[in-house]
Write a protein that holds these residues in place. Sequence first.
Motif, PDB file in Angstrom:
ATOM      1  N   GLU A   1       1.055  -1.198   0.323  1.00  0.00           N
ATOM      2  CA  GLU A   1      -0.030  -0.292   0.148  1.00  0.00           C
ATOM      3  C   GLU A   1       1.214   1.227   0.069  1.00  0.00           C
ATOM      4  OE1 GLU A   1      -3.225  -0.091   3.611  1.00  0.00           O
ATOM      5  OE2 GLU A   1      -3.910  -2.243   2.252  1.00  0.00           O
ATOM      6  N   ILE A   2       2.126   1.047   0.732  1.00  0.00           N
ATOM      7  CA  ILE A   2       3.427   2.461   0.081  1.00  0.00           C
ATOM      8  C   ILE A   2       4.351   1.425   0.200  1.00  0.00           C
ATOM      9  CG2 ILE A   2       4.409   3.730   2.078  1.00  0.00           C
ATOM     10  CD1 ILE A   2       2.116   4.362   3.700  1.00  0.00           C
ATOM     11  N   ASN A   3       4.758   1.702  -0.572  1.00  0.00           N
ATOM     12  CA  ASN A   3       6.005   1.579  -1.449  1.00  0.00           C
ATOM     13  C   ASN A   3       7.489   2.134  -0.840  1.00  0.00           C
ATOM     14  OD1 ASN A   3       5.079  -0.783  -2.981  1.00  0.00           O
ATOM     15  ND2 ASN A   3       3.657   0.684  -3.547  1.00  0.00           N
ATOM     16  N   LEU A   4       7.609   2.273   0.269  1.00  0.00           N
ATOM     17  CA  LEU A   4       8.718   3.343   1.284  1.00  0.00           C
ATOM     18  C   LEU A   4       8.859   3.028   2.793  1.00  0.00           C
ATOM     19  CD1 LEU A   4       6.657   7.151   0.504  1.00  0.00           C
ATOM     20  CD2 LEU A   4       9.677   6.146  -0.908  1.00  0.00           C
TER      21      LEU A   4
ATOM     22  N   LEU B   1      10.014  -0.820  -6.307  1.00  0.00           N
ATOM     23  CA  LEU B   1       8.882  -0.404  -7.634  1.00  0.00           C
ATOM     24  C   LEU B   1       8.202   0.621  -7.624  1.00  0.00           C
ATOM     25  CD1 LEU B   1       6.091  -2.824  -6.554  1.00  0.00           C
ATOM     26  CD2 LEU B   1       7.468  -2.934  -8.876  1.00  0.00           C
ATOM     27  N   LEU B   2       9.176   1.807  -6.723  1.00  0.00           N
ATOM     28  CA  LEU B   2       9.140   3.592  -6.473  1.00  0.00           C
ATOM     29  C   LEU B   2      10.543   3.507  -7.096  1.00  0.00           C
ATOM     30  CD1 LEU B   2       6.788   5.619  -6.232  1.00  0.00           C
ATOM     31  CD2 LEU B   2       7.359   5.346  -4.082  1.00  0.00           C
ATOM     32  N   ARG B   3      11.787   3.343  -7.146  1.00  0.00           N
ATOM     33  CA  ARG B   3      13.248   3.605  -6.594  1.00  0.00           C
ATOM     34  C   ARG B   3      13.163   3.718  -8.941  1.00  0.00           C
ATOM     35  NH1 ARG B   3      16.857   3.005  -9.713  1.00  0.00           N
ATOM     36  NH2 ARG B   3      16.453   1.205 -11.062  1.00  0.00           N
ATOM     37  N   PRO B   4      12.309   3.436  -9.911  1.00  0.00           N
ATOM     38  CA  PRO B   4      12.528   3.495 -11.552  1.00  0.00           C
ATOM     39  C   PRO B   4      12.517   5.139 -11.445  1.00  0.00           C
ATOM     40  CG  PRO B   4      11.690   1.441 -10.953  1.00  0.00           C
ATOM     41  CD  PRO B   4      11.695   1.429  -9.611  1.00  0.00           C
ATOM     42  N   LEU B   5      10.882   5.623 -10.493  1.00  0.00           N
ATOM     43  CA  LEU B   5      10.087   6.681 -10.559  1.00  0.00           C
ATOM     44  C   LEU B   5      11.444   7.340 -10.425  1.00  0.00           C
ATOM     45  CD1 LEU B   5       7.575   8.075 -11.414  1.00  0.00           C
ATOM     46  CD2 LEU B   5       7.203   7.994  -8.730  1.00  0.00           C
TER      47      LEU B   5
END
Length: 530
Positions: A274-277, A325-329
Amino acid sequence: MQNDCISYQESGYFSKLITAYLDQQSDVNSLYHRFPTLENFKAQLEEKAVTFNSNIRSVLVNELEKQYKETVTSTATANHISLLKETHTFTITTGHQLNLFTGPVYFIYKIVSTLNLCKQLQEKYPAYHFVPVYWMATEDHDFEEINHFKTQENSFTWQKQVAGAVGELSTEGLDEVAQQFFALLNQSEAAVYLQKLFSQSYLSHDNLADATRFLVNELFKEHGLVIIDGNATGLKKLFTPYLLQELNHQTTYKEVSQTNLQLSKYNVQVNPREINLFYLQKELRERIIFEDNCYKVHQTTIQFSPEALKREVENYPERFSPNVLLRPLYQEVILPNLAYVGGGGELAYWLQLKTNFNAFKVCFPILVLRNSVLLVSEKQAKKIKKLELQTADLFLPQQQLLNDVTKRISQHNIDFSLQKQHLETQFKQLYEIANQTDKSFIGAVKAQEIKQIKGLENLEKRLLKAEKRKHEELLQLVKHLQNELFPNHSLQERQLNFSQFYMDYGPDFIDQLFQKLNPLAQNFNIITLP
């Protein structure tokens, strides 16, 4: 070096999702933006030029200059860092964990692929500049994935109790690994270089990030590679609006969950949270959970109200670490990047992310499958020829390879396919008779057909087994050869460290890779070393 190749699809070592991507199958077309061809980079250049915030460039260059302050920088790399200030300069990026002494040799292939792609683009689009970037995964915390490297005969492991981001790990204890490694090196010029490289990297730097930066810079600085550590306050500040959107709206979870439904027939690489941090502090990297209207740091007593977390993000963005999943962004927000060069596993999770990029209004990069290589010694090449094999044959599962060789060298025809076809023809006639007379006999006919086909299959297996015993000595040679080239029944590039090949061939090993590898060719390279 002699060079041969087979397609990635034929190799049998890539997932259905990646082969569907390479084949540009219609059911995966929506998962990527542009397919990697030289011509498609023109549109990517134009789009990135419009969508990338050019104000970021000065911050990016300042941070890189800080990170390189203690590093001897080549003229080529210094020039590339300076060029990043210019609006007509773009990056091609690869990334990797901080594997000990580079870990598996494909680490080298990744970077060579990235450098060669920059050279190709420079020739195709001379009005622009292309900067090769290696993104160090300093915020990763999977120590057991990076704490070792292997040669054909030995494995070297760094034993250590760890917590938090690996980039901050002390290099204490690596002197023991050095002693084990050096004891097995000979006195050749290449061996002396490897010993010096390991010592200067790991025994002369205090943490793993600095050690890895030195190592990769030494190997590739003359080619202008730029190494970046995303775990930097100045860069994280640029990402603050995206951090807040992720925390407040769970954007990644919603978007990737929908994409995963589309990928239901493939094995999904990563499932979103739900939160990818993660929350990041010294010796701490734990995921953030939202429950009871409160943000909590998993397995700690740290928690924040929504208002307090907003202040924490704005004041200390460096304390927030994107997951896979968020590192690419994050990468695409802070870099004027056109393409990501990665392995099959990496590209599989990138293919989950396009709608998420759309939701965050960030340009999705071109995805380039890095070069894969099988290195074959001259001695092994002679064995392959003597055994009348093609190198591509060795990619087969071992039992299939041994079966195929046995059938080829046997004086008897072990393939009973013709006999099975005759049986099927005969039973087809029996089915027709049963249909015309008494349909109740159809079941009996079917049972007899199955019994006789199975009998033929058993005879085929027995004959194959007997022929294998007869040719056991030759088959052992085939088996031994495949085990040499595919250690642990896996790709060589995923098992062995570059030092294995550098010991035998010196710097010419890497120089030849630059000559042979074409990142857009989409072939698995088979290179014979002299």
